[in-house]
Scaffold this motif. Structure first.
Motif, short mmCIF file in Angstrom:
data_model
loop_
_atom_site.label_atom_id
_atom_site.label_comp_id
_atom_site.label_asym_id
_atom_site.label_seq_id
_atom_site.Cartn_x
_atom_site.Cartn_y
_atom_site.Cartn_z
N ALA A 115 11.40 -4.78 -7.13
CA ALA A 115 10.49 -4.21 -6.13
C ALA A 115 10.83 -4.78 -4.75
CB ALA A 115 9.06 -4.56 -6.50
N PRO A 116 11.50 -4.01 -3.94
CA PRO A 116 11.87 -4.53 -2.62
C PRO A 116 10.73 -4.43 -1.61
CG PRO A 116 12.87 -2.39 -2.97
CD PRO A 116 12.03 -2.66 -4.18
N TYR A 117 10.76 -5.34 -0.67
CA TYR A 117 9.83 -5.32 0.46
C TYR A 117 10.23 -4.17 1.39
CZ TYR A 117 7.69 -7.08 4.82
OH TYR A 117 6.99 -7.21 5.99
N TYR A 148 10.01 1.26 -9.46
CA TYR A 148 9.35 -0.01 -9.16
C TYR A 148 7.99 0.17 -8.51
CZ TYR A 148 10.79 0.93 -4.36
OH TYR A 148 10.95 1.50 -3.13
N ASN A 149 7.81 1.25 -7.78
CA ASN A 149 6.58 1.40 -7.00
C ASN A 149 5.56 2.32 -7.66
OD1 ASN A 149 7.80 3.84 -6.66
ND2 ASN A 149 8.09 3.67 -4.44
N TRP B 119 4.52 -8.04 -8.61
CA TRP B 119 5.75 -8.21 -7.86
C TRP B 119 5.94 -9.68 -7.47
CZ3 TRP B 119 6.30 -3.55 -3.97
CH2 TRP B 119 6.21 -2.36 -4.70
N TYR B 122 8.64 -11.30 -1.84
CA TYR B 122 7.83 -11.29 -0.62
C TYR B 122 7.60 -9.84 -0.20
CZ TYR B 122 6.91 -11.77 4.41
OH TYR B 122 6.38 -11.68 5.67
N ILE B 123 6.41 -9.35 -0.43
CA ILE B 123 6.06 -8.02 0.09
C ILE B 123 4.84 -8.13 0.98
CG2 ILE B 123 7.07 -6.67 -1.79
CD1 ILE B 123 4.09 -6.34 -2.79
N ASN B 142 3.72 -3.60 2.05
CA ASN B 142 4.21 -2.34 1.49
C ASN B 142 3.13 -1.27 1.36
OD1 ASN B 142 6.61 -3.76 1.20
ND2 ASN B 142 7.09 -2.83 -0.77
N ILE B 156 2.18 1.81 -5.59
CA ILE B 156 1.84 1.85 -4.16
C ILE B 156 1.09 3.16 -3.94
CG2 ILE B 156 2.67 1.81 -1.80
CD1 ILE B 156 5.22 0.51 -2.74
#
Lengths: 606, 385
Positions: A115-117, A148-149, B119, B122-123, B142, B156
């Motif tokens: 999961a990328p920022y 991932y999101n 997660w 760093y988000i 995010n 999200i």
């Protein structure tokens, strides 16, 4: 008559010299391929795992098994967020028809589990959403549980497309936010080039190509042998005083054929792509036979607090000759941390090819304008990644107490610094390798850098400081040691502690003014008159070119009696690029050739 | 905003079942056991039944033994689930391979242990809150994230427009309604995050760090903005400045019992209270040496007691509803306190979340503190369910 003939001959010789570097399309494309071969050459032999090593191996059809192994190894623990997304999807796209099914599955799984920022600024979002768009196209029809999101392939593709179109729209109507950045150019060029090559959606493919053209056109008019000219939104030390160290210069080498050969990783994926620079942009990039003025409107990065406008305008003015360029932003806080408000850059004396000045300001208020964390802790947070931010000797950054007024190759910079602010001095950078740096009794500091002459008239008393590069300041902004260099020379810092302050800059080339002696003599007869009291800082100056410039801090600029209204600045305004604010249409002109990028119609007109 | 899709709907409908499943899996807590013991005792005493009295006596003995054996703290606390949102860590280094895990941590034993959820990178996880239906909502860089399975899987819920979300607030009476306070203003969903709508009409400067849902009036909201307290009477459709103009308001809290009373913490201007639902505000800084207040917490067992977390002054306690303050920092190594939590089931236990010093815990109402978790962590937000 003989004299006239001689002058004409000289003019023709100069023009011929300038045009000599322009090659026809066929030759350009051949030489481009050679540069592609050069910049990618080391990557298919490097044994250290890396996405560029993988991409080049796939493209060169060399050691596919090694590429597969590297890919799987890297994807065991992906990291880097959007800086992972772009190179990893790029490597996948160039190699998907060659990699093993197992490697493909590993890549697919990474987009499910890592999961990328998303980031907090334009370059982050541009990379994030370009990569996500391409990945969603590559892995279609998957439910949210496979991403991932939690969003499905369709949702991700749609959201990414919406953002990218939004970004293109604001960039082509009110200007780019992180504009003209020698360090962040790749963060925009790379994703756009990948869209141009790999997007399956015809609209996004066209938009990717158009936006790449747009970025390169913007760069082409403001560079000198690969150095970005003028004011920038973002630049790191040490590229600010060693201009060719910046990644944008690597793009100039690959696409314009100028500057120095480089194996920079930033240009590997672009080099592997099918994108080719339009001829008209190439011509603009390499033709410096005529001096020109280029003006632009950009926008401030999103202001989230302490401001009344989300994206206030940035006005940029550049004067470009074949020997030097001088450019400036209007001053004030236009970008956090890494702003470069003005500078002279020239060809002589690599790597130190610049003279510039600044008020090395920092504050919680400044970073609080752009970042949502607590104002009182933000400086420490910023310093953790941008190590020079609160250093009073830093060479990057804007200031609310600084304003500029440029007309052609004359620049006035004024400061009215509030007492008690973080730094109560201003600095000027003078490279050690100048041929001459004369402190003249007239008050002018007169410098010679090959065929470029620079005059700097300080309005207040000042001192000089010689600075050898020490281990502490040889760290770059993110705290990493630079590559070891041998016999690094020191540079000169002009420092003035007066709060009401300023200077006048005059730049001329040998072609423009003749001898250095003449330049000195001219400067001596042109001395600015200044008023420097708190709340009342102004200067009156008659330029070497015969113009009268009056400038009162912060915003009253008068040229030959006529007030300058910066708000009328067009999106692009110059001999090569033209666009009205709000138009979504950029006209690129070189002699009789014209290229129109119409983003509203998503159409390129040649 | 994010459009609905079959997948989104699938997740949405599945959530109810998962929550029910989660509830089934939850073991009875010791405080529930205490309620059984005490409740039965009271009922049986009322009946004046001798046989029952014997049973009551036996149960009381068991209770006394439990309390005396030192289990009381954890047993009483065990019904609370704590959510700690770790924004970042001072140990974090750009590109480093061994960066600490940040994000959401959950404790079900009063902070004795913490488990990471979701997660790991760093988000910018600022704050996490659980709705009454058990759904978790995270305010992140995010966007707004939602989890229906205690933080194992996340979605999200917002699109690209919603970023740098500083807080989420779930409507306790209608958990499908959630508000997001962001650097770009307020956003609202009424369908559990399937769609979001911007709610910023009226804000002059929309940087909002906190939103409070007035428990006394449906759809009445107060927002902590960079330019004062804003009020909306219609679920955020329109906002109006109601007080503290020009002051950077960092947090707002409604009194747990008296619904007309609100408290506000500000940047540089200290503590304010309002006794008329936020219409007028009175400054009250007696005893406060540091005037930047990031967080306010109350002791639900004592309507007079309040705590504030400050920048540079650690924690202050008031025993007179904020009229005067006393600093309580013994053992608190970091004095930048961004969030405070009084354990709902045991108000003796407090947590103080610090920026770059990690989480601290007190078991004596803040008189003494000890380090609990997240060395050098920027613990931004705490909440409990």
């Amino acid at each position: 008559m003989k004299q006239v003939t001689f002058v004409l001959f000289l003019i023709l010789a100069v023009c011929a010299g300038a045009y000599a570097q322009i090659v026809n399309r066929e030759t350009y494309l051949k030489e481009f391929e050679k540069r592609v071969a050069f910049v990618t050459s080391v990557y298919d032999t490097l044994q250290t795992p890396g996405y560029y090593q993988i991409a080049v191996r796939y493209t060169h059809n060399k050691e596919i098994a090694v590429a597969d192994r590297m890919f799987k190894e890297l994807l065991r623990d992906p990291r880097g967020d959007m800086f992972w997304m772009i190179p990893s999807i790029g490597a996948y796209l160039v190699g998907k028809d060659k990699m093993s099914a197992e490697t493909k599955a590993v890549v697919r799984n990474a987009w499910k589990t890592y999961a990328p920022y998303r980031g907090d600024t334009e370059n982050h979002w541009c990379m994030y959403y370009s990569a996500l768009f391409l990945a969603a196209e590559q892995f279609p029809n998957l439910p949210g549980s496979e991403w991932y999101n939690g969003k499905s392939s369709d949702e991700n593709r749609q959201e990414a497309k919406e953002y990218l179109i939004h970004w293109m729209k604001i960039t082509t109507t009110i200007g780019q936010g992180e504009f003209d950045s020698p360090d962040y150019f790749p963060e925009y060029a790379m994703p756009m080039i990948l869209l141009s090559h790999f997007a399956e959606d015809p609209e996004m493919k066209t938009r990717g190509t158009m936006m790449t053209d747009f970025l390169f056109a913007d760069f082409a008019v403001e560079h000198l042998e690969g150095q970005y000219i003028g004011g920038y939104s973002r630049i790191y030390q040490p590229a600010v005083y060693k201009p060719l160290l910046s990644p944008a210069s690597a793009f100039a080498y690959l696409y314009f054929g100028t500057g120095e050969p480089t194996n920079s990783g930033w240009i590997v994926l672009p080099a592997l792509s099918t994108y080719r620079l339009p001829e008209v942009i190439y011509n603009i990039a390499v033709d410096r036979s005529k001096t020109y003025i280029h003006k632009e409107r950009k926008r401030v990065r999103n202001v989230i607090r302490f401001g009344s406008e989300k994206n206030p305008p940035v006005y940029k003015y550049s004067y470009v000759t074949k020997d030097y360029g001088i450019g400036s932003l209007q001053g004030g806080i236009l970008q956090p941390i890494q702003q470069h408000t003005w500078g002279v850059r020239y060809l002589y004396g690599r790597p130190y090819t610049t003279i510039f000045g600044l008020h090395p300001y920092w504050s919680g208020w400044e970073v609080g304008m752009f970042f949502p964390e607590e104002v009182k802790t933000l400086i420490a947070d910023v310093v953790a990644s941008k190590g020079t931010y609160n250093n009073p000797d830093k060479w990057t950054g804007g200031s609310p107490f600084e304003r500029t007024f440029q007309h052609k190759n004359t620049l006035i910079v004024l400061y009215d610094i509030k007492p008690g602010t973080t730094t109560e001095h201003i600095d000027g950078f003078f490279p050690r390798n100048l041929e001459e740096r004369i402190v003249d009794p007239s008050g002018w500091i007169i410098c010679k850098a090959g065929d470029t002459y620079v005059g700097w008239y300080p309005l207040q008393e000042h001192e000089w400081k010689e600075e050898l590069e020490t281990p502490s300041n040889s760290l770059n902004d993110i705290g990493r040691p630079q590559l070891e260099r041998v016999k690094e020379m020191g540079n000169w810092r002009l420092r003035s502690y007066k709060l009401q302050n300023g200077y006048v800059i005059e730049v001329r080339s040998k072609d423009e003014i003749g001898s250095f002696d003449r330049f000195k003599s001219e400067l001596r007869s042109h001395v600015p008159k200044a008023t420097l009291t708190p709340g009342s800082v102004s200067v009156r100056y008659g330029t070497l070119g015969g113009d009268k410039m009056n400038f009162a801090f912060p915003e009253k600029r008068t040229l030959n009696g006529k007030e300058i209204d910066l708000s009328k600045t067009r999106l692009f305004d110059g001999p090569f690029l033209n666009a009205a604010v709000g138009s979504e249409k950029l006209t690129i002109t070189y002699k009789t050739k014209k290229l129109i990028l119409d983003f509203k119609a998503v159409k390129v007109i040649e | 905003m994010s459009p609905s899709s079959n997948e989104a709907n699938h997740i949405f409908h599945r959530r109810g079942a998962e929550c029910a499943e989660n509830r089934r899996e939850r073991r009875p807590t010791s405080s529930a056991l205490l309620r059984v013991l005490c409740g039965s005792a009271l009922r049986t005493i009322t009946l004046k039944n001798a046989k029952s009295l014997h049973r009551v006596a036996t149960r009381c003995v068991i209770l006394i033994v439990l309390l005396a054996s030192g289990w009381s703290e954890s047993l009483l606390a065990r019904q609370d689930t704590l959510y700690m949102s770790v924004l970042n860590s001072r140990k974090h280094r750009l590109g480093a391979l061994d960066n600490p895990t940040v994000g959401l941590f959950v404790s079900t034993d009063a902070g004795a242990t913490w488990k990471h959820r979701g997660w790991t990178g760093y988000i910018r996880t600022f704050y996490t809150e659980s709705g009454p239906d058990g759904v978790l909502w995270s305010a992140c860089g995010n966007g707004v994230l939602r989890s229906s399975d205690n933080g194992v899987k996340w979605r999200i819920t917002t699109g690209w427009e919603v970023t740098e979300v500083l807080k989420v607030k779930v409507d306790p009476s209608k958990p499908s309604v959630v508000y997001a306070a962001t650097a770009y203003g307020v956003f609202r969903t009424e369908d559990s995050g399937e769609t979001w709508k911007e709610r910023n009409v009226g804000f002059l400067k929309p940087f909002v760090s906190d939103v409070v849902l007035d428990r006394s009036t449906t759809n009445r909201l107060l927002a902590a903005s960079e330019d004062g307290v804003y009020l909306s009477a219609n679920a955020g459709k329109r906002w109006q400045l109601t007080g503290l103009k020009g002051k950077g308001v960092r947090t707002i809290l409604q009194h747990p019992k008296e619904k007309s009373i609100f408290f506000a913490g500000t940047e540089e201007d200290g503590f304010f209270s309002s006794s008329d639902g936020g219409k007028s505000w009175q400054q009250s800084n007696k005893g406060l040496k540091q005037l930047t207040i990031y967080t306010i917490a109350c002791d639900r067992s004592d309507a007079e007691v309040l705590f504030v977390g400050t920048h540079g002054g650690g924690v202050y306690r008031s025993s007179d509803r904020g009229k005067s303050w006393r600093q309580i920092i013994e053992g608190l190594d970091n004095l930048v306190v961004h969030s405070l939590l009084v354990l709902p089931s045991n108000p003796s236990i407090l947590f103080a979340a610090t920026l770059n010093g990690g989480l601290f815990k007190s078991t004596d109402r803040g008189e003494h503190w000890s380090f609990n978790s997240q060395e050098e962590g920027q613990v931004w937000g705490l909440s409990a369910r």
